[in-house]
Design an enzyme around this catalytic site. Structure first.
Site, mmCIF file in Angstrom:
data_model
loop_
_atom_site.group_PDB
_atom_site.id
_atom_site.type_symbol
_atom_site.label_atom_id
_atom_site.label_comp_id
_atom_site.label_asym_id
_atom_site.label_seq_id
_atom_site.Cartn_x
_atom_site.Cartn_y
_atom_site.Cartn_z
ATOM 1 N N GLU A 86 -4.545 -9.534 -18.030
ATOM 2 C CA GLU A 86 -3.363 -10.394 -17.898
ATOM 3 C C GLU A 86 -2.663 -10.200 -16.558
ATOM 4 O O GLU A 86 -1.494 -10.575 -16.394
ATOM 5 C CB GLU A 86 -2.373 -10.114 -19.035
ATOM 6 N N HIS A 106 1.996 -8.427 -28.296
ATOM 7 C CA HIS A 106 1.525 -9.367 -29.315
ATOM 8 C C HIS A 106 2.358 -9.174 -30.585
ATOM 9 O O HIS A 106 1.830 -9.210 -31.694
ATOM 10 C CB HIS A 106 0.043 -9.142 -29.605
ATOM 11 N N TYR A 125 23.560 -13.832 -30.792
ATOM 12 C CA TYR A 125 24.096 -13.846 -29.432
ATOM 13 C C TYR A 125 23.261 -13.052 -28.434
ATOM 14 O O TYR A 125 23.403 -13.218 -27.212
ATOM 15 C CB TYR A 125 25.538 -13.338 -29.418
ATOM 16 N N TYR A 221 29.077 -4.930 -20.933
ATOM 17 C CA TYR A 221 28.720 -4.048 -22.046
ATOM 18 C C TYR A 221 28.190 -2.713 -21.544
ATOM 19 O O TYR A 221 27.501 -2.649 -20.528
ATOM 20 C CB TYR A 221 27.659 -4.729 -22.924
#
Length: 224
Positions: A86, A106, A125, A221
């Protein structure tokens, strides 16, 4: 000359540390149930070098001497093992984004969602942490340039996407961030599948405005 040796040693140390972290993350994808066997792959960028998991090697067998490094064009810089099949997807992400790391899995729930809808509905969210509703990249054979191109379209203004009938891919500044986004994507996929499976009910979805508000809040955050 001493400065050159020190610079070379520092670069080598950075590559060795990044490889150790990459192997740990790859093994974690197995223990967390995000991949089976040798499916999925992980990469990290260290300067002009991209470290990638090798093709078809169980992660628990990877050793320091198995490190595989390529450049942005896919030319192998070091390592005796072939890089992941990949590689085109990973390189496409690095060429077009700021990414410091990429994680491809996967994961079963996310893959299931990729077969059902063109994008994961905004059920939570945390979709804002990936830039908004997560799109599904159209199916193409694994390892192909076509798949890489489809992925880039789905990743536009996003840090993760689903790959139709295949899996997930996410990226981040760091390997920890890329991995966390993968885990969140799988969790949201499982959440949507669970909520939408209740007969006679449809899950409440978040509006674009609610996602924008969440994105603003997420920027602040954590610890500063």
């Amino acid at each position: 000359m001493t400065e050159q040796r020190d610079e070379g040693r520092g670069r080598q140390d950075a590559i060795e540390q990044a490889w150790d972290e990459l192997v740990a993350a790859a093994r974690r994808t197995v223990t967390d149930g995000l991949v089976v066997g040798t499916s999925g792959n992980v990469s990290v960028r260290v300067g002009g070098t991209i470290l990638v998991t090798p093709s078809g090697v169980p992660y628990d067998r990877l050793r320091p001497q198995d490190a595989v490094g390529v450049d942005a064009d896919g030319n192998q810089l070091f390592g005796d093992l072939a890089p992941t099949s990949e590689l085109p997807m990973h390189l496409a992400v690095y060429r077009t984004t700021y990414a410091g790391a990429v994680v491809h899995t996967h994961a079963v729930h996310a893959t299931a969602v990729s077969t059902l809808v063109p994008e994961l509905p905004p059920i939570h969210y945390m979709a804002a942490a990936l830039g908004g509703p997560v799109r599904v990249a159209r199916y193409a054979p694994y390892g192909s340039e076509e798949l890489a191109e489809n992925m880039l379209r789905a990743l536009r203004e996003r840090t993760g996407c689903l790959l139709q009938n295949h899996g997930t891919i996410t990226y981040g500044d760091t390997l920890d961030q890329a991995y966390d986004r993968t885990a969140q994507l799988e969790w949201m996929s499982r959440l949507w599948l669970t909520a939408s499976s209740v007969p006679g009910h449809a899950p409440t979805l978040l509006s674009a405005g609610q996602l924008r508000e969440a994105e603003d809040r997420l920027r602040g955050y954590g610890q500063r």
